[in-house]
Design an enzyme around this catalytic site. Structure first.
Site, PDB file in Angstrom:
ATOM      1  N   THR A 340      19.965 -26.647  94.132  1.00  0.00           N
ATOM      2  CA  THR A 340      18.988 -27.388  94.921  1.00  0.00           C
ATOM      3  C   THR A 340      19.197 -28.880  94.697  1.00  0.00           C
ATOM      4  O   THR A 340      19.445 -29.314  93.571  1.00  0.00           O
ATOM      5  CB  THR A 340      17.540 -26.981  94.557  1.00  0.00           C
ATOM      6  OG1 THR A 340      16.619 -27.734  95.350  1.00  0.00           O
ATOM      7  CG2 THR A 340      17.230 -27.202  93.089  1.00  0.00           C
ATOM      8  N   HIS A 393      15.252 -17.331  79.783  1.00  0.00           N
ATOM      9  CA  HIS A 393      15.595 -17.227  78.363  1.00  0.00           C
ATOM     10  C   HIS A 393      15.603 -15.783  77.882  1.00  0.00           C
ATOM     11  O   HIS A 393      16.081 -15.501  76.771  1.00  0.00           O
ATOM     12  CB  HIS A 393      14.600 -18.060  77.547  1.00  0.00           C
ATOM     13  CG  HIS A 393      15.115 -18.489  76.203  1.00  0.00           C
ATOM     14  ND1 HIS A 393      16.393 -18.211  75.774  1.00  0.00           N
ATOM     15  CD2 HIS A 393      14.530 -19.188  75.197  1.00  0.00           C
ATOM     16  CE1 HIS A 393      16.561 -18.712  74.560  1.00  0.00           C
ATOM     17  NE2 HIS A 393      15.448 -19.309  74.187  1.00  0.00           N
TER      18      HIS A 393
END
Length: 422
Positions: A340, A393
């Protein structure tokens, strides 16, 4: 007489919102003709007629939510264009007021006449069923209500606004109910505007919240010296455009660098499915595009197999389709990683949100000239860009994320190898 229903759209889409009628009552259509545009969670799709004939009735208005299988219109296979169906005449006994009721009050005939005139005016107004219902409840003349819809259709919130405004839109003005303008208040005594969220914006909002709740999202940052990329583009942009018909932009460099880094750190090209990791051996890179309806992420397929011209061409085509609202479901599905570019709007630094179920997204930012200390301790002005990598994560450790971003940085600062590969 045939019923026109919402057909099966796609495996993941079961409902939508009427965005635009492409026909009107009395129009003749052929089998296969598009008759209505439907806004879904992901894209706008056209619904085609399964029959040939004349539209005799439209049952759902623009803005109405509909589901697969709902009947939205009727069609007469033997009808003639422009004919339509005449409304049934009201029985005479229903048209006449009972004399006893008319004699109860001198003001009754005037009120009845005013109401009849209002009903006549309202019948010509384009308004949703909910708006008409609310107008009846609040005694509001729809012909005097201002619509904020670009197509001129009145919504319930428009009726509410008219109800709070001075009483010119009300169909009757009983004595003793007139109030000075100061007594008419809006929220916190300040003007407000209520606009219904589009279905796509609602879906975007829901998905972003879900990502925050369902992933362990972290972001790592770095900066890249864009000197080499900008110099390379300057040297080759004219020849590149003459040869390929597209401009040599930044996105092809970043896409190539991302693909190279994903091959070295494959967990960033994976997703979680239940108790398993699905590590993808292909590289379908999503490129975020801003549209009036919100952010969409069309996918450049098999980006690892495309050269720079192929990537730039694909991005140009997808961007145009996005802005023209012509993206199909296949253009949006199956991406493995997203890029992006907030820098096009002047963003200096931001934290991009994951595009689930992907576990990585790279954020590009504005290029700014800054004084940098070089390896030989000299100070030079360099065009610098901050990069942000958000990652899940749960499956990507901080070490891998940092190394991935460093590898992207290295390839962009020495882009000649990318050109050789592409």
């Amino acid at each position: 007489m045939q019923e026109i229903k919402i057909p099966e759209l796609a495996e993941s889409i079961t409902e939508g919102t009427i965005a635009e009628w492409l026909v009107k009552k009395g129009d003749k259509v052929e089998k296969g003709d598009p008759i209505v545009e439907l806004e879904t969670d992901k894209v706008n799709v056209e619904v085609n007629s399964e029959f040939s004939g004349v539209i005799t009735e439209i049952l759902s208005e623009v803005g109405d939510d509909v589901s697969v299988g709902d009947t939205i219109a009727s069609l007469d296979e033997n009808g003639e264009a422009g004919g339509g169906t005449a409304p049934a005449e009201t029985p005479k006994e229903e048209k006449q007021e009972a004399p006893a009721k008319q004699e109860e009050s001198v003001g009754a005939p005037k009120a009845t006449a005013a109401k009849s005139e209002s009903d006549a005016n309202n019948s010509d107004v384009i308004a949703s069923p909910a708006a008409r219902k609310r107008a009846r409840e609040l005694n509001i003349d729809l012909s005097k209500v201002n619509a904020r819809d670009l197509l001129g259709r009145i919504r319930p919130e428009d009726v509410e606004t008219a109800a709070q405004a001075p009483s010119e839109a009300k169909t009757s003005k009983p004595a003793k109910q007139e109030a000075p303008a100061a007594a008419i208040k809006t929220e916190f005594d300040k003007p407000v505007e209520r606009v219904k969220m589009t279905r796509r914006r609602q879906t975007i909002a829901k998905n972003l919240v879900n990502v925050q709740h369902e992933t362990a999202m972290l972001t790592t940052f770095n900066e890249v010296d864009m000197t080499a990329v900008m110099e390379l583009r300057k040297q080759r942009k004219d020849k590149f455009q003459d040869k390929n018909g597209v401009k040599l932009g930044f996105m092809s460099f970043f896409t190539k660098a991302v693909v190279g880094a994903l091959k070295e750190f494959p967990l960033l090209n994976a997703e979680i499915q239940g108790n398993e990791l699905v590590v993808k051996k292909f590289y379908d890179i999503g490129i975020a595009v801003s549209t009036e309806e919100g952010l969409v992420v069309p996918v450049v397929r098999d980006a690892d197999r495309l050269d720079f011209a192929g990537i730039e061409g694909a991005i140009v085509d997808l961007g145009k389709k996005a802005r023209d609202n012509k993206l199909g479901l296949k253009d949006l599905q199956g991406g493995t990683f997203t890029i992006t570019n907030g820098g096009t709007f002047g963003s200096m630094m931001s934290t991009p949100i994951l595009n689930a179920p992907q576990v990585g997204i790279l954020g590009m930012h504005n290029i700014v000239k800054r004084a940098m200390v070089m390896p030989d301790d000299s100070i030079q002005v360099r065009p610098m860009m901050y990069l942000a990598l958000s990652y899940d994560h749960r499956i990507v450790d901080g070490k891998e994320a940092v190394q991935f971003l460093v590898r992207v940085k290295q390839m962009l600062e020495d882009p000649y190898d990318l050109l050789l590969e592409g």
